[in-house]
Design an enzyme around this catalytic site. Structure first.
Site, short mmCIF file in Angstrom:
data_model
loop_
_atom_site.label_atom_id
_atom_site.label_comp_id
_atom_site.label_asym_id
_atom_site.label_seq_id
_atom_site.Cartn_x
_atom_site.Cartn_y
_atom_site.Cartn_z
CG HIS A 13 -0.54 -0.03 2.76
ND1 HIS A 13 0.59 -0.80 3.35
CD2 HIS A 13 -0.64 1.12 3.52
CE1 HIS A 13 0.73 -0.21 4.45
NE2 HIS A 13 0.00 0.62 4.83
CG HIS A 54 0.23 4.70 4.90
ND1 HIS A 54 -0.88 3.69 5.71
CD2 HIS A 54 -1.09 5.85 4.37
CE1 HIS A 54 -1.92 4.18 5.74
NE2 HIS A 54 -2.23 5.47 5.02
CG ASP A 92 4.97 2.80 7.24
OD1 ASP A 92 3.93 3.66 6.51
OD2 ASP A 92 4.50 2.35 7.98
CG HIS A 93 4.27 0.24 4.04
ND1 HIS A 93 4.11 -0.84 4.24
CD2 HIS A 93 3.93 1.05 4.96
CE1 HIS A 93 4.63 -1.21 5.55
NE2 HIS A 93 4.04 -0.22 5.83
#
Length: 291
Positions: A81, A83, A85-86
């Site tokens: 996904h 976000h 932090d990804h």
């Protein structure tokens, strides 16, 4: 919210940890109350690789990933996904390796609510979006997309068919329940996605944060039970009297660190929206009551 305390340092930030023959992980240096010890990037394969959740835009993490890749071919950079932090490291890693970015669809949601988890990554531009059931394959590995909306509407898990592992992103984690934040996070979708995982026979889950989940179906059953119990608790409190969310949270999350209450408020709101859709609660302004 259910969360576990951080394990004692040192953490293996930047190191390559081999979890099983086809799976290694590298921990990013972005620990926080919402990322635990940090985002875990997974490397799948031996001679050619898939990189799952390249992580935050951090030069140290990018350098650690390039060291871990060690000159091998990268077949795909895959994102669960978007976000921040990804997925932000996907673009510079693609530039460094020549690999395509594949996986979840792009998604940017604007909201005036305070951010309780990472904001969406505006830079994410996949070369290919995987639909539910579509796969990427390399030498000795096959990763199949499993659509799991709820935490975000574009969330995917990836099933490694050769070993029975499922890379669960933020959908299922052992250290914490997933944050479900409206308007994009949807509690009804989240529970449906959990039920879909309960039907599968995956051997182990590798989440983006926290350790491997060795008894996945048992954990998922407990998570569904936890959410249903929260729903019953909301219904009981609203039968006693109509209340605003701000009045529900201190009762429901008594004993939980108050810094987590804003996230808990969003979770309660997600429950209420789902319950409203099913006709069990109603609202008048900011106050909720049973129907």
């Amino acid at each position: 919210m259910h969360t576990m305390a951080l394990p004692p340092q040192p953490w293996p930030t930047g190191d390559v940890e081999q979890l099983e023959p086809l799976v290694a992980r590298v921990l990013a240096p972005n620990a926080s109350p919402f990322t635990y010890t940090g985002t875990q990037t997974y490397l799948v394969g031996t001679t050619d690789l898939a990189v799952i959740d390249a992580g935050p835009a951090d030069d140290r993490h990018l350098a650690a990933l390039i060291r871990a890749i060690a000159g091998r071919e990268v077949t795909a950079i895959m994102c669960t996904h978007t976000h921040r932090d990804h997925s932000p490291a996907a673009a510079p890693l693609a530039e460094a390796t020549g690999a395509p970015v594949v996986g979840c669809a792009p998604l940017v949601i604007e909201t005036d609510q305070p951010r309780l988890d990472a904001a969406f990554d505006r830079s994410y531009a996949p070369d290919r979006v995987l639909e539910d059931g579509e796969a990427m394959a390399g030498r000795g590995w096959t990763l199949r997309a499993v659509h799991t909306p709820g935490h975000t509407s574009n969330h995917l898990c990836f099933a490694l068919e050769e070993s029975g592992a499922l890379f669960t992103g933020d959908h299922v984690m052992g250290w914490s329940t997933s944050v479900v934040v409206p308007p994009d996070g949807d509690m009804g979708d989240y529970l449906s996605s959990l039920s879909a995982l309960q039907e599968r026979q995956d051997r182990v889950y590798y989440p983006a944060h926290g350790g491997p989940v060795e008894k996945p179906r048992q954990l998922v059953r407990g998570m569904i039970g936890h959410r249903r119990a929260r729903e019953r608790q909301i219904e009981k409190l609203l039968r006693e009297e109509a209340r605003a969310i701000e009045a529900l949270v201190p009762v429901m999350y008594k004993g939980v660190d108050e810094r987590l209450w804003p996230a808990a408020s969003m979770s309660v709101y997600a429950h209420l929206l789902d319950m409203e859709r099913r006709g069990t609660v109603a609202r008048l302004g900011d106050v909720w009551t049973t129907s």
